[in-house]
Motif scaffolding. Structure first.
Motif, short mmCIF file in Angstrom:
data_model
loop_
_atom_site.label_atom_id
_atom_site.label_comp_id
_atom_site.label_asym_id
_atom_site.label_seq_id
_atom_site.Cartn_x
_atom_site.Cartn_y
_atom_site.Cartn_z
N ILE A 140 -20.30 19.02 0.87
CA ILE A 140 -19.15 18.17 1.52
C ILE A 140 -19.01 16.89 0.27
O ILE A 140 -17.97 16.54 0.25
N PHE A 141 -20.16 16.43 -0.04
CA PHE A 141 -19.95 15.34 -0.97
C PHE A 141 -19.13 15.56 -2.37
O PHE A 141 -18.23 15.07 -2.70
N LEU A 142 -19.56 17.11 -2.83
CA LEU A 142 -18.88 17.43 -4.06
C LEU A 142 -17.32 17.69 -3.72
O LEU A 142 -16.52 17.33 -4.56
N SER A 143 -17.12 18.38 -2.63
CA SER A 143 -15.59 18.54 -2.19
C SER A 143 -14.93 17.15 -1.83
O SER A 143 -13.49 17.26 -2.10
N SER A 144 -15.54 16.37 -1.36
CA SER A 144 -14.80 15.08 -0.81
C SER A 144 -14.30 14.21 -2.10
O SER A 144 -13.42 13.55 -2.31
N GLY A 145 -15.25 14.23 -3.52
CA GLY A 145 -14.59 13.90 -4.66
C GLY A 145 -13.46 14.40 -5.12
O GLY A 145 -12.35 13.80 -5.44
N ARG A 146 -13.33 15.69 -5.03
CA ARG A 146 -12.23 16.46 -5.59
C ARG A 146 -10.82 16.06 -4.52
O ARG A 146 -9.78 15.85 -4.83
N LEU A 147 -11.30 16.01 -3.25
CA LEU A 147 -10.11 15.51 -2.33
C LEU A 147 -9.73 14.36 -2.53
O LEU A 147 -8.52 14.04 -2.34
N LEU A 148 -10.40 13.21 -2.82
CA LEU A 148 -9.94 11.84 -2.99
C LEU A 148 -9.31 11.78 -4.44
O LEU A 148 -8.34 10.95 -4.32
N ARG A 149 -9.77 12.55 -5.41
CA ARG A 149 -8.88 12.35 -6.67
C ARG A 149 -7.59 13.03 -6.38
O ARG A 149 -6.44 12.52 -6.79
N GLY A 150 -7.38 14.38 -5.64
CA GLY A 150 -5.90 14.86 -5.25
C GLY A 150 -5.25 13.77 -4.15
O GLY A 150 -4.13 13.58 -4.64
N MET A 151 -5.86 13.43 -3.44
CA MET A 151 -5.13 12.25 -2.57
C MET A 151 -4.61 10.98 -3.35
O MET A 151 -3.41 10.48 -3.28
N ALA A 152 -5.50 10.70 -4.21
CA ALA A 152 -5.07 9.42 -5.28
C ALA A 152 -3.85 9.81 -6.19
O ALA A 152 -2.83 9.09 -6.13
N ARG A 153 -3.78 11.18 -6.68
CA ARG A 153 -2.74 11.57 -7.34
C ARG A 153 -1.36 11.67 -6.59
O ARG A 153 -0.44 11.15 -7.07
N SER A 154 -1.45 12.23 -5.48
CA SER A 154 -0.40 12.51 -4.51
C SER A 154 0.33 11.07 -4.06
O SER A 154 1.32 10.82 -4.03
N ARG A 155 -0.64 10.20 -3.86
CA ARG A 155 -0.36 8.99 -3.35
C ARG A 155 0.34 7.98 -4.28
O ARG A 155 1.49 7.39 -4.12
N VAL A 156 0.03 8.22 -5.62
CA VAL A 156 0.73 7.46 -6.99
C VAL A 156 1.99 8.18 -7.08
O VAL A 156 2.99 7.18 -7.15
N ARG A 157 2.20 9.28 -7.01
CA ARG A 157 3.48 10.02 -6.90
C ARG A 157 4.29 9.52 -5.65
O ARG A 157 5.43 8.98 -6.22
N ALA A 158 3.94 9.46 -4.67
CA ALA A 158 4.65 9.08 -3.34
C ALA A 158 5.08 7.58 -3.44
O ALA A 158 6.22 7.19 -3.15
N GLU A 159 4.20 6.67 -4.04
CA GLU A 159 4.28 5.36 -4.13
C GLU A 159 5.44 4.97 -5.25
O GLU A 159 6.19 4.24 -5.18
N ARG A 160 5.62 5.89 -6.26
CA ARG A 160 6.57 5.70 -7.27
C ARG A 160 8.10 5.92 -6.69
O ARG A 160 8.81 5.30 -7.12
#
Length: 112
Positions: free
Chosen positions: A41-61
């Motif tokens: 769960i800890f390992l996958s949450s790190g990957r999920l956080l990275r993916g969400m951060a990338r998609s959020r940056v794209r959405a904010e742009r």
């Protein structure tokens, strides 16, 4: 270090800690699945956080209309959260005070 990297590092450290516990014989392999699941769960949450951060940056742009999104009213949201937490804590303390000594909460509500 980003939060995603911190979560991934925490997962790796947890997995190593659990491996040391099993290798030293402190815990048996019967409890290992729970340890492995928590580390995954800890390992996958790190990957999920990275993916969400990338998609959020794209959405904010780019917004649908090309306009920047308005900033939420954080002061109002903070006040609402504070008041909701105060009400919950006061309710819990009120129940604790009203509960007779020697009676569990389940018995108090007729479930026990």
């Amino acid at each position: 270090m980003s939060p995603a990297q911190q979560m991934t590092l925490l997962g790796l450290v947890a997995l190593a800690y659990y491996a040391i516990l099993v290798a030293s014989g402190v815990v048996s392999t019967d409890v290992m699945p729970q340890f492995v699941v928590s580390a995954v769960i800890f390992l996958s949450s790190g990957r999920l956080l990275r993916g969400m951060a990338r998609s959020r940056v794209r959405a904010e742009r780019k917004d649908k209309n090309g306009k920047p999104r308005p900033e939420p009213n954080w002061a109002l949201r903070t006040q609402i959260l504070n008041w909701v937490m105060v009400i919950l804590i006061m309710c819990a303390l009120g129940l604790w005070i009203m509960k007779p000594v020697g009676v569990s909460l389940l018995e108090m509500f007729g479930f026990g």
